[in-house]
Design a protein around this motif. Structure first.
Motif, PDB file in Angstrom:
ATOM      1  N   ASN A  48       0.848  -1.203   0.001  1.00 26.15           N
ATOM      2  CA  ASN A  48      -0.073  -0.015   0.040  1.00 26.15           C
ATOM      3  C   ASN A  48       0.929   1.372  -0.126  1.00 26.15           C
ATOM      4  OD1 ASN A  48       0.838   0.462   2.630  1.00 26.15           O
ATOM      5  ND2 ASN A  48      -0.741  -0.723   3.497  1.00 26.15           N
ATOM      6  N   PRO A  73      -1.227  -5.250  -5.142  1.00 25.12           N
ATOM      7  CA  PRO A  73      -1.694  -3.898  -4.968  1.00 25.12           C
ATOM      8  C   PRO A  73      -2.907  -3.816  -4.030  1.00 25.12           C
ATOM      9  CG  PRO A  73      -2.306  -4.666  -7.029  1.00 25.12           C
ATOM     10  CD  PRO A  73      -1.532  -5.725  -6.567  1.00 25.12           C
ATOM     11  N   ASP A  74      -2.704  -3.939  -2.757  1.00 17.85           N
ATOM     12  CA  ASP A  74      -3.616  -3.736  -1.710  1.00 17.85           C
ATOM     13  C   ASP A  74      -4.234  -2.656  -1.659  1.00 17.85           C
ATOM     14  OD1 ASP A  74      -5.085  -3.700   0.659  1.00 17.85           O
ATOM     15  OD2 ASP A  74      -3.657  -5.265   1.627  1.00 17.85           O
ATOM     16  N   THR A  76      -5.418   1.270  -2.371  1.00 18.51           N
ATOM     17  CA  THR A  76      -6.371   2.029  -3.781  1.00 18.51           C
ATOM     18  C   THR A  76      -5.535   2.914  -4.351  1.00 18.51           C
ATOM     19  OG1 THR A  76      -7.486   3.424  -2.132  1.00 18.51           O
ATOM     20  CG2 THR A  76      -8.747   1.398  -3.067  1.00 18.51           C
ATOM     21  N   VAL A  79      -3.290   1.482  -7.165  1.00 17.51           N
ATOM     22  CA  VAL A  79      -3.972   1.397  -8.026  1.00 17.51           C
ATOM     23  C   VAL A  79      -4.211   2.522  -9.053  1.00 17.51           C
ATOM     24  CG1 VAL A  79      -6.372   0.266  -9.206  1.00 17.51           C
ATOM     25  CG2 VAL A  79      -5.191  -0.592  -7.088  1.00 17.51           C
ATOM     26  N   GLU A  91      -6.643  -5.031 -10.972  1.00 17.66           N
ATOM     27  CA  GLU A  91      -7.592  -4.728  -9.900  1.00 17.66           C
ATOM     28  C   GLU A  91      -6.780  -4.600  -8.565  1.00 17.66           C
ATOM     29  OE1 GLU A  91     -10.691  -7.489  -9.263  1.00 17.66           O
ATOM     30  OE2 GLU A  91      -9.480  -8.992  -9.421  1.00 17.66           O
ATOM     31  N   ARG A  92      -7.566  -3.866  -7.632  1.00 16.59           N
ATOM     32  CA  ARG A  92      -6.964  -4.213  -6.251  1.00 16.59           C
ATOM     33  C   ARG A  92      -7.105  -5.474  -5.794  1.00 16.59           C
ATOM     34  NH1 ARG A  92      -9.681  -2.185  -0.710  1.00 16.59           N
ATOM     35  NH2 ARG A  92      -8.069  -2.439   0.544  1.00 16.59           N
ATOM     36  N   ARG A 217     -13.568   3.111  -2.892  1.00 10.56           N
ATOM     37  CA  ARG A 217     -12.179   3.493  -2.392  1.00 10.56           C
ATOM     38  C   ARG A 217     -12.111   4.484  -1.427  1.00 10.56           C
ATOM     39  NH1 ARG A 217      -9.803   3.681  -8.799  1.00 10.56           N
ATOM     40  NH2 ARG A 217     -10.483   1.514  -9.408  1.00 10.56           N
TER      41      ARG A 217
END
Length: 255
Positions: A48, A73-74, A76, A79, A91-92, A217
């Motif tokens: 993150n 990719p934890d 947002t 992302v 995607e997350r 998000r």
């Protein structure tokens, strides 16, 4: 043995030198199923913005992230950064959700799991919750995360002897990733993953954000509403956003 970015079998985007996976959740789970079947150690980081920013200040922490076999990719913010750089991820892939996906696979495949971290009360409650949700899982061991460097050898030996297929570690961010990186080879677990506060959520000590916050998000905002004392930690998010906006495409080259 950790892979370099060039040797990974899946596409990544190097955000400030950290190789974030572009795989979606289903692809990630399939990759980790193969990892368990291979019996070779794979270390998973649920990355993150806070971790990325820390990696820019702490070489040991940076090395722990950069050498992991898989960084999902934890956050947002990650992302968003990948999309802004023109290399979007699928995607997350939230760590809490990935934990459950792996438990589902583990139940089908009769895997064993070791839980390490949090207080004894919390890890016991997390174990009870997971055992109820996934009765086909065998729990190879459960241990709290309150131990010092002097206890490392004993903790690692106990995990190695238990021979779990999956190891979930819930400790502080400063400790969790470097500890797993340091002991990866000795642990010998096919898939090991730091899960941060997931045990607290499983134990009912904290609540995960409602679906509407996750969809918008705004999971970070929900956490802040629930825990106003997190404000100092949350300040890293606007700092990360400003840095990404300022650096533009250079965030892909920054080492």
């Amino acid at each position: 043995m950790s892979q370099t970015a060039d040797s990974r079998s899946f596409p990544t985007v190097p955000i400030y030198g950290i190789p974030f996976s572009k795989m979606n959740m289903a692809e990630t789970v399939a990759y980790l199923v193969r990892a368990v079947e291979s019996r070779r150690t794979h270390r998973v980081v649920t990355g993150n913005p806070e971790m990325v920013m820390k990696s820019l200040q702490n070489p040991v922490f940076r090395q722990a992230l950069a050498t992991a076999e898989l960084v999902v990719p934890d956050g947002t913010g990650v992302v968003w950064a990948a999309r802004r750089a023109g290399q979007p991820v699928a995607e997350r892939v939230a760590g809490y959700d990935l934990l459950h996906e792996l438990m589902r696979e583990g139940e089908l495949r009769r895997w064993s799991v070791y839980l390490l971290g949090a207080s004894q009360e919390v890890v016991d409650a997390a174990h009870a919750r997971l055992a109820g949700l996934y009765p086909g899982i065998r729990f190879a061991g459960i241990r709290n995360g309150y131990f010092t460097d002097r206890d490392d050898d004993a903790v690692v030996a106990a995990i190695r002897e238990a021979k779990p297929d999956l190891l979930f570690v819930a400790r502080s961010m400063d400790n969790q990733e470097p500890w797993l990186a340091k002991h990866q080879a000795a642990l010998g677990v096919p898939v090991m993953m730091g899960v941060g506060g997931s045990f607290d959520v499983l134990a009912g000590k904290t609540r995960r954000a409602p679906a509407i916050f996750i969809r918008l998000r705004l999971e970070w905002f929900y956490r802040l509403l629930r825990e106003p004392t997190r404000i100092r930690r949350m300040m890293v998010l606007p700092k990360f956003a400003l840095k990404v906006a300022r650096d533009g495409d250079n965030l892909l080259q920054t080492k």
